[in-house]
Motif scaffolding. Structure first.
Motif, short mmCIF file in Angstrom:
data_model
loop_
_atom_site.label_atom_id
_atom_site.label_comp_id
_atom_site.label_asym_id
_atom_site.label_seq_id
_atom_site.Cartn_x
_atom_site.Cartn_y
_atom_site.Cartn_z
N ASN A 1 0.83 -1.21 0.00
CA ASN A 1 0.00 0.00 0.00
C ASN A 1 0.86 1.26 0.00
OD1 ASN A 1 -2.66 -0.92 -0.15
ND2 ASN A 1 -2.66 -1.44 2.02
N GLN A 2 1.97 1.24 0.75
CA GLN A 2 2.87 2.38 0.78
C GLN A 2 3.49 2.60 -0.60
OE1 GLN A 2 5.99 2.09 3.69
NE2 GLN A 2 6.91 4.02 3.09
N LEU A 3 3.91 1.53 -1.26
CA LEU A 3 4.49 1.63 -2.60
C LEU A 3 3.49 2.21 -3.59
CD1 LEU A 3 6.84 1.09 -4.53
CD2 LEU A 3 5.94 -1.23 -4.82
N VAL A 4 2.24 1.76 -3.51
CA VAL A 4 1.18 2.28 -4.39
C VAL A 4 1.03 3.78 -4.20
CG1 VAL A 4 -1.31 2.27 -4.77
CG2 VAL A 4 -0.08 0.12 -4.65
N GLU A 5 1.02 4.22 -2.96
CA GLU A 5 0.89 5.65 -2.67
C GLU A 5 2.10 6.42 -3.19
OE1 GLU A 5 0.08 6.37 1.46
OE2 GLU A 5 -1.69 5.09 1.43
N GLU A 6 3.31 5.89 -2.96
CA GLU A 6 4.53 6.57 -3.41
C GLU A 6 4.58 6.70 -4.92
OE1 GLU A 6 7.65 4.21 -1.74
OE2 GLU A 6 7.32 4.96 0.29
N GLN A 7 4.10 5.70 -5.63
CA GLN A 7 4.14 5.70 -7.09
C GLN A 7 2.98 6.49 -7.70
OE1 GLN A 7 6.60 4.45 -9.06
NE2 GLN A 7 7.69 4.00 -7.17
N GLY A 8 2.02 6.87 -6.88
CA GLY A 8 0.88 7.64 -7.38
C GLY A 8 -0.08 6.82 -8.23
N ILE A 9 -0.12 5.53 -7.98
CA ILE A 9 -0.99 4.65 -8.75
C ILE A 9 -2.44 4.95 -8.38
CG2 ILE A 9 -1.65 2.25 -9.17
CD1 ILE A 9 1.32 1.55 -8.60
N LYS A 10 -3.25 5.17 -9.40
CA LYS A 10 -4.65 5.55 -9.18
C LYS A 10 -5.63 4.41 -9.49
CE LYS A 10 -3.68 9.90 -8.33
NZ LYS A 10 -2.62 9.90 -7.39
N SER A 11 -5.19 3.43 -10.25
CA SER A 11 -6.07 2.31 -10.59
C SER A 11 -5.22 1.06 -10.82
CB SER A 11 -6.88 2.63 -11.84
OG SER A 11 -6.01 2.79 -12.95
N VAL A 12 -5.88 -0.05 -10.81
CA VAL A 12 -5.20 -1.32 -11.07
C VAL A 12 -5.93 -2.06 -12.18
CG1 VAL A 12 -4.19 -1.60 -8.79
CG2 VAL A 12 -6.49 -2.45 -9.21
N PRO A 13 -5.27 -2.84 -12.99
CA PRO A 13 -3.84 -3.05 -12.93
C PRO A 13 -3.10 -1.83 -13.45
CG PRO A 13 -4.73 -4.19 -14.84
CD PRO A 13 -5.90 -3.60 -14.09
N ALA A 14 -1.88 -1.67 -12.98
CA ALA A 14 -1.01 -0.58 -13.43
C ALA A 14 0.22 -1.21 -14.09
CB ALA A 14 -0.59 0.29 -12.25
N LEU A 15 0.65 -0.61 -15.18
CA LEU A 15 1.78 -1.13 -15.92
C LEU A 15 2.88 -0.08 -15.95
CD1 LEU A 15 3.12 -3.18 -17.90
CD2 LEU A 15 1.90 -1.99 -19.73
N PHE A 16 4.09 -0.50 -15.57
CA PHE A 16 5.25 0.38 -15.59
C PHE A 16 6.31 -0.23 -16.49
CE2 PHE A 16 3.09 1.68 -11.84
CZ PHE A 16 3.41 3.02 -11.66
N ILE A 17 6.93 0.60 -17.32
CA ILE A 17 8.05 0.17 -18.15
C ILE A 17 9.21 1.08 -17.80
CG2 ILE A 17 8.93 -0.08 -20.50
CD1 ILE A 17 6.03 -0.52 -21.42
N ASN A 18 10.26 0.48 -17.26
CA ASN A 18 11.43 1.23 -16.80
C ASN A 18 11.05 2.38 -15.88
OD1 ASN A 18 13.25 -0.41 -18.06
ND2 ASN A 18 13.50 0.88 -19.85
N GLY A 19 10.12 2.14 -14.98
CA GLY A 19 9.74 3.13 -13.98
C GLY A 19 8.73 4.17 -14.42
N THR A 20 8.27 4.07 -15.68
CA THR A 20 7.29 5.02 -16.19
C THR A 20 5.95 4.32 -16.36
OG1 THR A 20 9.00 6.22 -17.40
CG2 THR A 20 6.74 6.58 -18.10
#
Length: 66
Positions: free
Chosen positions: A25-44
């Protein structure tokens, strides 16, 4: 109970997973994820919804970063 980022209550009766849920949950908040699933490529975060869009984003990242 642990309150999830999206407001749902997560039942952590089995305390074995409680700390992992809190860290996630902390990681989700830090990354600013607003919905799931979320996809990141090289941190973006990539907001692609189809295989073709995801493939295009990956190909672009490969091209830009070799």
């Amino acid at each position: 109970m642990v309150a999830g980022v999206f407001g749902e209550a997560i039942d952590v009766q089995n305390h074995e997973f409680e700390e992992k849920v809190r860290r996630d949950n902390q990681l989700v908040e830090e990354q600013g994820i607003k919905s799931v699933p979320a996809l990141f490529i090289n941190g973006t975060e990539v907001s692609a919804s189809s295989y073709g869009e995801i493939k295009k984003a990956i190909d672009k990242e490969i091209e830009n970063n070799g």
